[in-house]
Design a protein around this motif. Structure first.
Motif, short mmCIF file in Angstrom:
data_model
loop_
_atom_site.label_atom_id
_atom_site.label_comp_id
_atom_site.label_asym_id
_atom_site.label_seq_id
_atom_site.Cartn_x
_atom_site.Cartn_y
_atom_site.Cartn_z
N ILE A 23 43.38 6.67 -51.93
CA ILE A 23 42.80 6.33 -50.63
C ILE A 23 43.62 5.19 -50.02
CG2 ILE A 23 40.77 5.49 -49.41
CD1 ILE A 23 39.09 6.66 -51.71
N ALA A 26 39.90 3.24 -45.31
CA ALA A 26 38.58 3.83 -45.09
C ALA A 26 37.94 3.20 -43.88
CB ALA A 26 37.70 3.62 -46.32
N GLU A 45 39.94 1.20 -50.88
CA GLU A 45 41.35 1.29 -50.51
C GLU A 45 42.25 0.98 -51.71
OE1 GLU A 45 41.77 -1.23 -47.10
OE2 GLU A 45 40.46 0.03 -45.86
N LEU A 97 37.88 8.80 -45.01
CA LEU A 97 38.70 8.32 -46.13
C LEU A 97 40.10 8.87 -45.90
CD1 LEU A 97 36.42 8.86 -49.27
CD2 LEU A 97 36.61 6.85 -47.79
N LEU A 99 43.83 9.43 -46.85
CA LEU A 99 44.58 9.51 -48.10
C LEU A 99 46.05 9.17 -47.87
CD1 LEU A 99 42.96 12.78 -49.49
CD2 LEU A 99 42.12 10.42 -49.64
#
Length: 281
Positions: A23, A26, A45, A97, A99
């Motif tokens: 991640i 966010a 994160e 979220l 990526l």
């Protein structure tokens, strides 16, 4: 509202696709979507997603070794994985979220009620979260015997959809389950005969399992907003019963409909239409 089969297949497909992904960042554009503040959303994160699993109609996104994002879609939410990131002007975005590989796991919500929510929890706290603790046993794959479970003086249609009694079933699949079991939706749980309770449990396991197997065959990423639900009774009032050929009937409520077969389920009796009942009062 997505129910157990739809949440299960979504968790399987997205979980397999994001397992091991990092991640990058966010965000929670939906003002009321994120219901927790400790730990802060920024804590995810740099963490790796372990997978996505289901509890009742809820998702649990496992983050690193110590965090989990609990998600409830409510009536109009959807959890989806995208190859590109959402614009901040996308009013359906509730939690994002982002990526490291450019993809985005996105909680979206359609409609005006804005009731879908997410909670970032410590992994050890998930089972103690109030929504989880109040859930009944899972409707699939191995629910407990239905005789004791449904032994209440309430109509089965309400009992089977009550997440405190049994988790995962909603308005769509309860019609399918009760039709397969040949049981009246208005019969009281406390009046169930042992063979009816057994049929109802078997029908629940079989009908939900068949739906999941169907989704496994026909669905892939990206998940559509509206899933191809293999329904044979729900919202098919006026059509022939798939078992006996009689006309499927319905009881209409303010914001939903219940469908059934008079021949298979109610000994030929037509159930009272709630809309007409209100007008006559």
């Amino acid at each position: 509202m997505p129910e157990l089969p739809e949440v299960e297949i979504t968790a399987r497909l997205i979980g397999a696709a994001v397992a091991g992904a990092e991640i990058e960042s966010a965000m929670a554009p939906g003002i009321n979507a994120l219901k927790t503040f400790d730990p802060p959303l920024a804590a995810v994160e740099g963490q790796t997603i372990g997978g996505v699993r289901r509890r009742g109609k809820l998702f649990v996104v496992e983050v690193g070794d110590e965090l989990a994002l609990l998600i409830h879609l409510m009536s109009a939410g959807r959890l989806q994985l995208y190859d590109t990131r959402a614009s901040m002007r996308d009013r359906t975005s509730r939690v994002l979220l982002r990526l490291s590989d450019g993809r985005e796991l996105r909680l979206r919500e359609f409609g005006t009620r804005q009731r879908a929510w997410a909670k970032l929890l410590r992994a050890a706290e998930v089972e103690q979260e109030e929504t989880i603790t109040e859930l009944g046993p899972e409707a699939w794959p191995d629910p407990p015997p239905f005789g004791p479970l449904l032994d209440q003086p309430r109509p089965l249609y309400a009992l089977m959809r009550d997440q405190h009694v049994i988790a995962g079933i909603g308005r769509s699949w309860v019609d399918e389950i009760m039709h397969r079991a040949e049981v009246s939706p208005f019969k009281r749980g406390s009046d169930l005969e042992p063979d009816e309770a057994e049929r109802l449990r078997d029908s629940t396991v079989q009908r939900l399992g068949d739906a999941i197997a169907h989704y496994e065959e026909v669905m892939e990423l990206p998940i559509p907003d509206k899933l191809p639900m293999p329904l044979t009774v729900h919202r098919r009032n006026g059509e022939p019963c798939p078992r006996c050929g009689d006309r499927l009937e319905a009881v209409f409520y303010e914001d939903y409909v219940m469908c059934y077969c008079p021949t298979c389920q109610t000994e030929g009796k037509l159930l009272k239409d709630r809309r007409l009942s209100r007008l006559l009062k």
